[in-house]
Design a protein around this motif. Structure first.
Motif, PDB file in Angstrom:
ATOM      1  N   PRO A  12     -37.700  30.964 -28.165  1.00 14.38           N
ATOM      2  CA  PRO A  12     -38.524  32.147 -28.397  1.00 14.38           C
ATOM      3  C   PRO A  12     -38.485  32.982 -27.115  1.00 14.38           C
ATOM      4  O   PRO A  12     -38.192  32.444 -26.036  1.00 14.38           O
ATOM      5  N   ILE A  13     -38.767  34.252 -27.218  1.00 14.32           N
ATOM      6  CA  ILE A  13     -38.977  35.005 -25.980  1.00 14.32           C
ATOM      7  C   ILE A  13     -40.475  34.961 -25.729  1.00 14.32           C
ATOM      8  O   ILE A  13     -41.276  35.130 -26.644  1.00 14.32           O
ATOM      9  N   TYR A  14     -40.842  34.661 -24.500  1.00 14.87           N
ATOM     10  CA  TYR A  14     -42.222  34.310 -24.193  1.00 14.87           C
ATOM     11  C   TYR A  14     -43.048  35.519 -23.768  1.00 14.87           C
ATOM     12  O   TYR A  14     -42.547  36.428 -23.109  1.00 14.87           O
ATOM     13  N   ILE A  22     -46.000  24.260 -19.487  1.00 17.69           N
ATOM     14  CA  ILE A  22     -45.086  23.194 -19.931  1.00 17.69           C
ATOM     15  C   ILE A  22     -44.523  23.438 -21.336  1.00 17.69           C
ATOM     16  O   ILE A  22     -43.400  23.027 -21.629  1.00 17.69           O
ATOM     17  N   GLY A  23     -45.291  24.110 -22.198  1.00 17.18           N
ATOM     18  CA  GLY A  23     -44.800  24.386 -23.548  1.00 17.18           C
ATOM     19  C   GLY A  23     -43.550  25.255 -23.511  1.00 17.18           C
ATOM     20  O   GLY A  23     -42.565  24.988 -24.206  1.00 17.18           O
ATOM     21  N   HIS A  24     -43.572  26.303 -22.688  1.00 13.23           N
ATOM     22  CA  HIS A  24     -42.401  27.182 -22.575  1.00 13.23           C
ATOM     23  C   HIS A  24     -41.238  26.423 -21.942  1.00 13.23           C
ATOM     24  O   HIS A  24     -40.082  26.550 -22.358  1.00 13.23           O
ATOM     25  N   TYR A  26     -40.708  23.336 -22.091  1.00  8.86           N
ATOM     26  CA  TYR A  26     -40.184  22.332 -23.025  1.00  8.86           C
ATOM     27  C   TYR A  26     -39.106  22.917 -23.933  1.00  8.86           C
ATOM     28  O   TYR A  26     -37.983  22.425 -23.979  1.00  8.86           O
ATOM     29  N   THR A  27     -39.450  23.968 -24.670  1.00  7.61           N
ATOM     30  CA  THR A  27     -38.476  24.516 -25.626  1.00  7.61           C
ATOM     31  C   THR A  27     -37.209  24.943 -24.892  1.00  7.61           C
ATOM     32  O   THR A  27     -36.092  24.747 -25.379  1.00  7.61           O
ATOM     33  N   THR A  28     -37.398  25.507 -23.704  1.00 10.88           N
ATOM     34  CA  THR A  28     -36.240  25.998 -22.960  1.00 10.88           C
ATOM     35  C   THR A  28     -35.388  24.828 -22.457  1.00 10.88           C
ATOM     36  O   THR A  28     -34.154  24.925 -22.426  1.00 10.88           O
ATOM     37  N   THR A  51     -38.161  37.257 -22.358  1.00 14.39           N
ATOM     38  CA  THR A  51     -39.597  37.537 -22.441  1.00 14.39           C
ATOM     39  C   THR A  51     -39.907  38.658 -23.428  1.00 14.39           C
ATOM     40  O   THR A  51     -39.155  39.621 -23.580  1.00 14.39           O
ATOM     41  N   ASP A  52     -41.048  38.498 -24.068  1.00 14.54           N
ATOM     42  CA  ASP A  52     -41.552  39.382 -25.120  1.00 14.54           C
ATOM     43  C   ASP A  52     -42.680  40.176 -24.463  1.00 14.54           C
ATOM     44  O   ASP A  52     -43.713  39.597 -24.129  1.00 14.54           O
ATOM     45  N   GLU A  53     -42.479  41.471 -24.262  1.00 17.36           N
ATOM     46  CA  GLU A  53     -43.351  42.175 -23.329  1.00 17.36           C
ATOM     47  C   GLU A  53     -44.283  43.224 -23.927  1.00 17.36           C
ATOM     48  O   GLU A  53     -45.203  43.670 -23.268  1.00 17.36           O
ATOM     49  N   ALA A 238     -39.789  41.884 -31.167  1.00 13.48           N
ATOM     50  CA  ALA A 238     -39.381  40.631 -30.514  1.00 13.48           C
ATOM     51  C   ALA A 238     -38.276  39.904 -31.283  1.00 13.48           C
ATOM     52  O   ALA A 238     -37.294  39.450 -30.700  1.00 13.48           O
ATOM     53  N   LEU A 239     -38.437  39.795 -32.595  1.00 13.86           N
ATOM     54  CA  LEU A 239     -37.435  39.042 -33.363  1.00 13.86           C
ATOM     55  C   LEU A 239     -36.038  39.626 -33.185  1.00 13.86           C
ATOM     56  O   LEU A 239     -35.046  38.902 -33.124  1.00 13.86           O
ATOM     57  N   PHE A 240     -35.990  40.956 -33.074  1.00  9.04           N
ATOM     58  CA  PHE A 240     -34.681  41.598 -32.952  1.00  9.04           C
ATOM     59  C   PHE A 240     -33.933  41.220 -31.672  1.00  9.04           C
ATOM     60  O   PHE A 240     -32.749  41.488 -31.545  1.00  9.04           O
ATOM     61  N   LYS A 264     -43.969  25.132 -34.161  1.00  9.82           N
ATOM     62  CA  LYS A 264     -44.566  25.364 -35.477  1.00  9.82           C
ATOM     63  C   LYS A 264     -45.483  26.582 -35.512  1.00  9.82           C
ATOM     64  O   LYS A 264     -45.697  27.162 -36.566  1.00  9.82           O
ATOM     65  N   ASP A 265     -46.015  27.004 -34.343  1.00 10.33           N
ATOM     66  CA  ASP A 265     -46.939  28.143 -34.320  1.00 10.33           C
ATOM     67  C   ASP A 265     -46.297  29.441 -34.782  1.00 10.33           C
ATOM     68  O   ASP A 265     -46.975  30.329 -35.281  1.00 10.33           O
ATOM     69  N   ILE A 266     -44.977  29.541 -34.620  1.00 11.92           N
ATOM     70  CA  ILE A 266     -44.328  30.812 -34.940  1.00 11.92           C
ATOM     71  C   ILE A 266     -43.203  30.650 -35.957  1.00 11.92           C
ATOM     72  O   ILE A 266     -42.289  31.469 -36.044  1.00 11.92           O
ATOM     73  N   LYS A 308     -55.557  18.928 -27.070  1.00 13.52           N
ATOM     74  CA  LYS A 308     -54.774  20.141 -27.293  1.00 13.52           C
ATOM     75  C   LYS A 308     -54.909  21.056 -26.073  1.00 13.52           C
ATOM     76  O   LYS A 308     -56.003  21.200 -25.532  1.00 13.52           O
ATOM     77  N   MET A 309     -53.811  21.657 -25.642  1.00  8.81           N
ATOM     78  CA  MET A 309     -53.892  22.549 -24.482  1.00  8.81           C
ATOM     79  C   MET A 309     -54.363  23.929 -24.941  1.00  8.81           C
ATOM     80  O   MET A 309     -53.881  24.443 -25.946  1.00  8.81           O
ATOM     81  N   SER A 310     -55.304  24.509 -24.234  1.00  9.22           N
ATOM     82  CA  SER A 310     -55.761  25.841 -24.605  1.00  9.22           C
ATOM     83  C   SER A 310     -56.292  26.588 -23.402  1.00  9.22           C
ATOM     84  O   SER A 310     -56.644  25.984 -22.382  1.00  9.22           O
TER      85      SER A 310
HETATM   86  N1  MSP Z   1     -43.605  35.966 -28.016  1.00 10.90           N
HETATM   87  C1  MSP Z   1     -43.751  35.054 -29.088  1.00 10.90           C
HETATM   88  C2  MSP Z   1     -42.407  34.596 -29.585  1.00 10.90           C
HETATM   89  C3  MSP Z   1     -41.470  35.666 -30.031  1.00 10.90           C
HETATM   90  S1  MSP Z   1     -39.948  35.025 -30.482  1.00 10.90           S
HETATM   91  C4  MSP Z   1     -39.137  36.248 -31.244  1.00 10.90           C
HETATM   92  C5  MSP Z   1     -44.557  33.858 -28.621  1.00 10.90           C
HETATM   93  N2  MSP Z   1     -44.585  33.635 -27.314  1.00 10.90           N
HETATM   94  S2  MSP Z   1     -45.351  32.430 -26.580  1.00 10.90           S
HETATM   95  O1  MSP Z   1     -45.295  32.717 -25.173  1.00 10.90           O
HETATM   96  O2  MSP Z   1     -46.641  32.245 -27.150  1.00 10.90           O
HETATM   97  O3  MSP Z   1     -44.479  31.156 -26.817  1.00 10.90           O
HETATM   98  C6  MSP Z   1     -44.633  30.344 -27.953  1.00 10.90           C
HETATM   99  C7  MSP Z   1     -43.637  29.210 -27.866  1.00 10.90           C
HETATM  100  O4  MSP Z   1     -43.831  28.464 -26.627  1.00 10.90           O
HETATM  101  C8  MSP Z   1     -43.762  28.139 -28.946  1.00 10.90           C
HETATM  102  O5  MSP Z   1     -43.154  28.513 -30.155  1.00 10.90           O
HETATM  103  C9  MSP Z   1     -43.056  26.982 -28.266  1.00 10.90           C
HETATM  104  O6  MSP Z   1     -41.671  27.206 -28.239  1.00 10.90           O
HETATM  105  C10 MSP Z   1     -43.591  27.086 -26.856  1.00 10.90           C
HETATM  106  N3  MSP Z   1     -44.864  26.382 -26.721  1.00 10.90           N
HETATM  107  C11 MSP Z   1     -46.071  26.925 -26.419  1.00 10.90           C
HETATM  108  N4  MSP Z   1     -47.000  25.936 -26.357  1.00 10.90           N
HETATM  109  C12 MSP Z   1     -46.419  24.740 -26.614  1.00 10.90           C
HETATM  110  C13 MSP Z   1     -46.861  23.399 -26.631  1.00 10.90           C
HETATM  111  N5  MSP Z   1     -48.097  23.055 -26.388  1.00 10.90           N
HETATM  112  N6  MSP Z   1     -45.937  22.445 -26.901  1.00 10.90           N
HETATM  113  C14 MSP Z   1     -44.626  22.729 -27.135  1.00 10.90           C
HETATM  114  N7  MSP Z   1     -44.181  23.987 -27.135  1.00 10.90           N
HETATM  115  C15 MSP Z   1     -45.051  25.022 -26.916  1.00 10.90           C
HETATM  116  O7  MSP Z   1     -45.067  33.146 -29.457  1.00 10.90           O
END
Ligand code: MSP
Length: 539
Positions: A12-14, A22-24, A26-28, A51-53, A238-240, A264-266, A308-310
């Motif tokens: 995803p772009i963050y 750590i979530g970002h 992880y996926t990366t 990054t999604d800005e 962002a998706l584009f 799963k959130d997105i 859960k992290m928040s």
């Molecule tokens: N900007 C959107 C994505 C657009 S993609 C076209 C977005 N960004 S985000 O910064 O919220 O990143 C979400 C993503 O970060 C999740 O889909 C996942 O890849 C990663 N994670 C965020 N929190 C996470 C955890 N706690 N655990 C694992 N991955 C997590 O949504």
């Protein structure tokens, strides 16, 4: 030479309202492991993150820090880039949605969608929480007694003009693709893991058209072509990114992406809105190349010490904590834990310190590190540090070329299927065989009688060769430590990888997994333990 197969993986772009956590990471990291594996196999890999800005929360967060949105975005985008560099992430490109190369293309895509008839200007009606500046779903509005959940003021029934995308027109195509696994308009599309697909299919059956524009976000965002009052909804923008980055003559060959990785959130945006928009775009002149991505892989979440992290709990594993793990255990130890224990399936994983230490000591210190030390120590002790030729029968079939080949094939297959814990388990399975073999054959006892040395030679040769093969399979996950191992085994793989063309074509994987790569006579160097056993400090 034939043209190498391409492999395009995305994260995803963050959002840049904050620093990475750590979530970002992880996926990366998962995407990086995939990219490295496919490069090893000689594919022409394109690995995209970024990054999604243009989110409203970037504007808010910038205001709270007394800077402009772009200053805030610059700062956090830099933090993402630096963090990924520190983590040995080998992305091909880093897209920022505020870059012109993205903005101009997104406007062109939206224009094409407007021409397609799948975009129309309509009224959006819903319950609005003015304090929060957001719409509340009908169900939630009712649950909250039509009052704000935050300040208890009455919700307002608000109607605004928005551009809508005719998502409902794509219900049938999406069901054909996902529910029935059929081809549609020359495309196939899959949602993985399989268990996630059902939720999506059910939701597709009830989906409505979606707004693709927003007002009231000021100047921040990409304008709807011909209507400056409306900004393109940040999700559409962002998706584009996944196509805007490769929409050049040199890069279009990478599309369609092999896998979009995300959590799963997105998933909904990627599994329904994104393919529907692509199908709409594909019908427009000049966009015939816009096929559907082959798959979307949605993993679960890391939780932290069972919780859960928040933001509200403030318990994200942040950059500071990530740095502490790296300083204490090494970068590769962190990458290993993420890859081996991460939530790639449908269950969440717990990032607990005790679990990290246990994984580190068991898999890295006691298994990989230990069998490497044993093998190099005995080679030094009995053969002066020069790898002997396997001249006699080892007298035991625990570690044969066939056993190793079986586990290596299983590991490679698991990588192809994005089963990282399986890939790692089979690679470490080879290392465990080395230990078992040493336990069974007892070269340290045999070596006491010089008449046994030919047999000891074969035992140690097999151990070293098996470790070399396991190392190739572990390189995508722990590249730094494996490069050290290669240097100790006198292999120039690091240089070969660096010299290989970025566009692929050299199948190192097949070459290096073949038994016999270590030549007798090679000097084996004993070094510091790759992963020293971790003993927690006494309190
Ligand atoms: N900007 C959107 C994505 C657009 S993609 C076209 C977005 N960004 S985000 O910064 O919220 O990143 C979400 C993503 O970060 C999740 O889909 C996942 O890849 C990663 N994670 C965020 N929190 C996470 C955890 N706690 N655990 C694992 N991955 C997590 O949504």
């Amino acid at each position: 030479m034939s043209t190498p197969k391409t492999f395009y993986v995305t994260t995803p772009i963050y959002y840049v309202n904050d620093e990475p956590h750590i979530g970002h990471v992880y996926t990366t990291t998962v995407a990086d492991v995939m990219a490295r594996f496919h490069r090893l196999a000689g594919r022409d890999v394109f690995f995209l993150t970024g990054t999604d800005e243009h989110a409203a929360k970037v504007v808010d967060s910038a205001a709270a820090h007394n800077v402009t949105p772009i200053q805030w975005a610059d700062r956090n985008a830099k933090s993402f880039q630096e963090t990924f560099a520190k983590l040995a992430i080998s992305n091909t490109d880093f897209i920022r949605t505020t870059q012109d190369r993205h903005k101009t293309r997104v406007q062109a895509y939206v224009k094409a969608l407007m021409n397609s008839g799948d975009v129309y200007l309509g009224d959006y009606a819903g319950w609005y929480d003015a304090g929060q500046e957001e719409y509340v779903t009908d169900a939630n509005a009712e649950k909250q007694g039509f009052k704000s959940a935050i300040n208890q003021k009455p919700l307002v029934r608000k109607t605004e003009k928005n551009y809508f995308f005719r998502l409902s027109a794509y219900r049938e195509p999406l069901l054909a693709l996902l529910e029935r696994g059929e081809e549609f308009d020359g495309c196939r599309f899959n949602v993985l893991p399989e268990a996630r697909k059902n939720e999506i299919v059910n939701r597709i059956k009830e989906m409505n058209d979606v707004p693709i524009s927003r007002t009231g976000q000021g100047d921040w965002g990409i304008s709807i072509p011909g209507d400056d009052q409306h900004k393109i909804y940040v999700w559409i923008d962002a998706l584009f990114n996944y196509i805007s980055t490769v929409d050049t003559d040199e890069r279009r060959k990478y599309w369609p992406a092999d896998v979009h990785l995300l959590a799963k959130d997105i998933l909904w945006f990627h599994a329904a809105i994104w393919p529907a928009m692509l199908l709409a775009l594909k019908k427009q002149p000049g966009y015939e190349w816009v096929l559907l991505p082959k798959s979307v892989y949605s993993h679960s979440f890391w939780i932290h010490e069972g919780v859960k992290m928040s933001k509200s709990l403030g318990n994200f594993i942040d950059l500071k904590e990530i740095d502490q793990y790296i300083a204490t255990f090494s970068l590769d130890a962190l990458r290993f834990f993420l890859a081996a224990e991460g939530p790639l399936g449908t269950n969440d994983s717990d990032f607990a310190k005790s679990k990290f230490i246990e994984t580190y000591n068991t898999a890295l210190a006691n298994t990989l590190g230990n069998s490497l030390s044993r093998t190099s120590n005995m080679t030094t002790k009995y053969f002066g540090g020069v790898l002997p030729a396997p001249v006699a029968d080892a007298g035991d079939a625990t570690l044969t070329p066939e056993v190793v080949a079986g586990l290596a094939a299983a590991s490679a297959k698991a990588y192809e299927e994005l089963d990282l814990s399986g890939a790692i388990a089979s690679a470490l399975g080879i290392v465990r065989k080395v230990d078992e073999f040493i336990e069974k054959t007892k070269p340290f006892t045999l070596a006491k009688d010089p008449a046994n040395l030919p047999r000891v030679a074969t035992i140690l040769y097999n151990c070293a060769e098996a470790l070399r093969i396991a190392s190739v399979l572990l390189w995508p996950v722990i590249p730094g430590k494996i490069q050290e191992l290669w240097a100790r085994f006198g292999q120039d793989y690091t240089a070969q990888l660096a010299a290989a063309p970025a566009t692929g074509g050299v199948d190192h994987l097949a070459q290096w997994l073949t038994w016999g790569g270590l030549k007798p006579g090679t000097a084996i160097v004993i070094g510091e333990p790759l992963f020293p056993r971790y003993v927690p400090p006494k309190v």
